[in-house]
Scaffold this motif. Structure first.
Motif, PDB file in Angstrom:
ATOM      1  N   ARG A 111     -11.971   2.506  -8.485  1.00 39.22           N
ATOM      2  CA  ARG A 111     -12.097   3.580  -7.046  1.00 39.22           C
ATOM      3  C   ARG A 111     -11.318   4.661  -8.066  1.00 39.22           C
ATOM      4  N   PRO A 112     -11.624   5.392  -8.304  1.00 40.61           N
ATOM      5  CA  PRO A 112     -11.234   6.978  -9.013  1.00 40.61           C
ATOM      6  C   PRO A 112     -10.337   7.426  -8.507  1.00 40.61           C
ATOM      7  N   THR A 161       0.825  -1.031   0.312  1.00 47.92           N
ATOM      8  CA  THR A 161      -0.381   0.227   0.101  1.00 47.92           C
ATOM      9  C   THR A 161       0.857   1.372   0.277  1.00 47.92           C
ATOM     10  N   ASN A 164      -2.593  10.611  -1.488  1.00 46.34           N
ATOM     11  CA  ASN A 164      -4.023  11.046  -0.520  1.00 46.34           C
ATOM     12  C   ASN A 164      -2.367  11.338   0.907  1.00 46.34           C
ATOM     13  N   LEU A 208       4.039   2.424  -1.655  1.00 42.73           N
ATOM     14  CA  LEU A 208       4.326   3.193  -2.701  1.00 42.73           C
ATOM     15  C   LEU A 208       3.692   3.212  -3.852  1.00 42.73           C
ATOM     16  N   THR A 209       2.578   3.963  -3.493  1.00 40.11           N
ATOM     17  CA  THR A 209       0.983   2.929  -4.759  1.00 40.11           C
ATOM     18  C   THR A 209       0.798   4.842  -4.989  1.00 40.11           C
ATOM     19  N   ARG A 261     -12.578  18.481  -1.588  1.00 44.33           N
ATOM     20  CA  ARG A 261     -12.623  16.498  -2.409  1.00 44.33           C
ATOM     21  C   ARG A 261     -12.677  16.460  -3.966  1.00 44.33           C
ATOM     22  N   ASN A 300      -1.713   6.244  -2.662  1.00 48.94           N
ATOM     23  CA  ASN A 300      -1.269   6.861  -1.067  1.00 48.94           C
ATOM     24  C   ASN A 300      -0.727   7.547  -1.357  1.00 48.94           C
ATOM     25  N   GLN A 339      -2.747  15.406  -0.737  1.00 49.91           N
ATOM     26  CA  GLN A 339      -3.232  16.247   0.116  1.00 49.91           C
ATOM     27  C   GLN A 339      -3.478  16.275   1.863  1.00 49.91           C
ATOM     28  N   GLN A 340      -3.018  15.514   2.386  1.00 51.73           N
ATOM     29  CA  GLN A 340      -3.018  15.353   4.158  1.00 51.73           C
ATOM     30  C   GLN A 340      -2.363  16.799   4.166  1.00 51.73           C
TER      31      GLN A 340
END
Lengths: 327, 322
Positions: free
Chosen positions: B164-165, B28, B37, B30-31, B153, B34, B40-41
């Motif tokens: 999932r997009p 999960t 994500n 090195l995708t 969003r 992720n 954005q975080q």
């Protein structure tokens, strides 16, 4: 030729990368990974509990009870506290979705973490609320029934005064969970022809609610000087009940038999109830029960069950002098 | 040797952290999903830290950025409750950020108060304004327009995996835009070079004809607008505003700048180094969460890494006598 060289370079880099990764992976597996492997039991359901409010006493009760039940179910539970940071709740939801958890439990207003709920929904990870609030993207919220709590205390008042007398109500409509309590109490008192609600006060809560409720109650006592002209004070939560108690005692009218009830059974209210004075009853939420029931609800859904309702209520308990000091 | 350790010790440490998570979380970490994500975080922290760099270049601080971020969110949300359109609410919040930043600059440069004291005072003031305007409550629900929260969003859809997009978030793009703009200002303009000059030696800079007072004032304006921007991003992300929600940003942003400073040539704050510091902090949060590490242990580990990086840098400096 140039392209070929770049192509070869890419291949070489890939080989180097893979070699490093493999070596590093081996070294790590031998040393550190065992520690993680021990916690991440194979095939166990992975459930993340995410809250910004772990430091608050109520939340700790939910979470501890949830963990205890989850341990019985053999789950791998990850409790994440974001220390008051609501945006971090969204970030951590995204992280655990990405990690592939089986379910997420949140303890924060779903309206504030919509982006996280959407990420979970896209990945088909069910999200449950533990006293959180309802939302179309939440499978179910497990909480106490505010209508039922208000029914407990208002019926207690009506019975204690023999269905007859003047009642002062303290309500707070701007906050929905408290507003529903007032609705029920009004309905109950309205059903007794000899009970009259002589005042319905919305106290100023900016100072915690006790001081302003006391001031309002002092004014009401002054306006109703005759002993027996006030039979009871029904408060939608404990702070106004405590304020009313202070006002009645300060006015020296504690022996007129005015019955006071609150809701929530906070420690200060329990103390007052235990002394056997005018403050006679409150209602305690079963925080541990909410945690346990949340775990059971998650288990039911992960086991393939479908819930028709999106709110699961956990029974509450009437607190009087008889059980105010029970833990 | 010391020179090498000082320059590249932190960079090597950062690489080691990434490799560690890549190995520990092979499926999960090195995708692309992720990393999108993570981007954005950390977008809000990146904006605060990068604009904080502008004042730290001069050796100053702005402790009020967290309060300003909260205040900006509250200003926009209150404007929305009064029926203002999104652009007007956002504009008002950014204007408040600019004014608050310039006020900090005024206290520091014209009045001559130490930045630590001046911005500690305005931290309290701006926080007070945020409580006053919101009445201490969280503003959310129908009061927050969907166009505003929708920004946090949405993004550019890159494709889809596992049904999932995959989305490149607007928040990420905004943070990259702010970073690029501040990089241009600090690294490619006379204004930026003069700020570094003030940081090197303010007296010498003044004697060389640099208008120190005016530049310091302006620099704080950047930080104020950055804090307000981050506050708006935060409010959009949680679709709500409350008077304390930005408070966590200040210390983390300063930590990110310090972490970055351990990577730059003369221990100076640099925009891209700051960004690297932000990424490390974000990666730690993301990776340790996925590894099930307790939230409180996570705080200890992150703090220890900052201490370690700064220590290595200090040793390196001593070894080179620099």
């Amino acid at each position: 030729m140039g392209l070929q060289a770049i192509w070869n370079l890419g291949e070489v880099l890939d080989v180097i990368r893979n070699t490093i990764l493999t070596a590093a992976r081996r070294a790590l597996l031998a040393t550190v990974a065992t520690a993680f492997a021990a916690t991440a039991a194979l095939a166990a359901e992975k459930v993340a509990v995410i809250t910004p409010y772990l430091a608050q006493p109520g939340t700790q009760f939910y979470v501890d009870a949830f963990k205890a039940r989850a341990a019985e179910l053999g789950w791998d539970v990850n409790v994440i506290d974001t220390a008051g940071d609501v945006a971090a709740v969204i970030s951590r939801m995204e992280d655990v979705v990405n990690q592939g958890v089986d379910a997420i439990v949140i303890n924060v207003d779903p309206a504030q973490v919509g982006a996280g709920l959407q990420a979970a929904a896209d990945a088909k990870v069910p999200v449950f609320g533990m006293d959180a609030g309802t939302d179309p993207l939440i499978v179910a919220n497990v909480t106490s029934n505010g209508y039922a709590m208000a029914a407990e205390t208002s019926v207690y008042v009506a019975n204690r005064i023999g269905g007859k007398g003047n009642v002062v109500m303290f309500t707070f409509d701007p906050f929905p969970p408290v507003q529903v309590r007032g609705v029920i109490a009004k309905a109950v008192f309205g059903n007794f022809p000899d009970i009259k609600v002589i005042d319905n006060v919305t106290p100023d809560v900016s100072d915690g609610g006790i001081a302003d409720s006391r001031a309002k109650m002092e004014a009401i006592l002054a306006a109703n000087p005759e002993p027996g002209s006030i039979s009871a004070v029904w408060a939608a939560w404990d702070q106004p009940a405590l304020g009313a108690l202070q006002a009645i005692e300060a006015a020296g009218r504690q022996n007129e038999g005015i019955v006071i009830t609150g809701i929530d059974a906070n420690p200060q209210a329990r103390d007052a109830i235990a002394t056997g004075g005018n403050f006679e009853a409150s209602v305690a939420q079963d925080f541990a029960g909410i945690g346990r029931t949340t775990a059971d609800t998650v288990a039911y859904v992960l086991g393939g069950g479908t819930l028709k309702q999106n709110v699961v209520y956990v029974p509450t308990k009437l607190i009087t002098a008889a059980n105010a000091t029970d833990k | 040797m010391g020179q090498v350790m000082r320059r590249y010790g932190t960079a090597a440490g950062m690489a080691a952290i990434v490799v560690f998570f890549a190995v520990a979380l092979p499926d999960t970490f090195l995708t692309l999903r992720n990393w999108l994500n993570i981007s954005q975080q950390i977008s809000m922290l990146a904006v605060v830290a990068v604009t904080m760099t502008v004042v730290m270049v001069m050796g100053d601080f702005d402790l009020s950025v967290g309060s300003m971020a909260s205040l900006a969110g509250v200003v926009a949300a209150v404007a929305f409750t009064h029926g203002w359109p999104v652009w007007a609410g956002v504009g008002a919040a950014l204007a408040v950020g600019l004014l608050g930043g310039l006020f900090n600059g005024l206290l520091v440069s014209v009045v001559g108060i130490l930045p630590f004291v001046a911005t500690l005072a305005t931290l309290t003031m701006y926080s007070g304004f945020a409580f006053l305007m919101s009445g201490g409550k969280t503003i959310f629900g129908r009061d927050i327009p969907a166009a505003f929260s929708g920004f946090a969003r949405g993004g550019i859809t890159l494709g889809a995996t596992d049904g999932r997009p995959l989305v490149l978030p607007w928040l990420t793009l905004l943070a990259l835009g702010v970073t690029a703009a501040i990089w241009l200002v600090l690294e490619q303009t006379a204004f930026g070079r003069r700020l570094y000059g003030i940081g090197g030696n303010a007296v010498a800079a003044r004697l060389a004809g640099v208008k120190v007072m005016r530049l310091r004032l302006l620099a704080f304006g950047f930080t104020g607008v950055g804090a307000a921007t981050a506050g708006l991003m935060y409010a959009a992300r949680v679709a709500s505003a409350n008077p304390t929600q930005g408070s966590g940003l200040m210390l983390t942003a300063i930590a990110a700048v310090f972490l970055g400073m351990t990577m730059s040539a003369f221990g100076q704050p640099r925009v891209l180094a700051t960004l690297a510091g932000v990424v490390v902090l974000g990666v730690m949060d993301n990776g340790l969460t996925q590894l099930h590490v307790d939230s409180y242990v996570r705080d200890v580990v992150v703090g220890a890494i900052i201490v370690l990086a700064v220590s290595i840098s200090a040793f390196g400096r001593r070894a080179t006598g620099g």
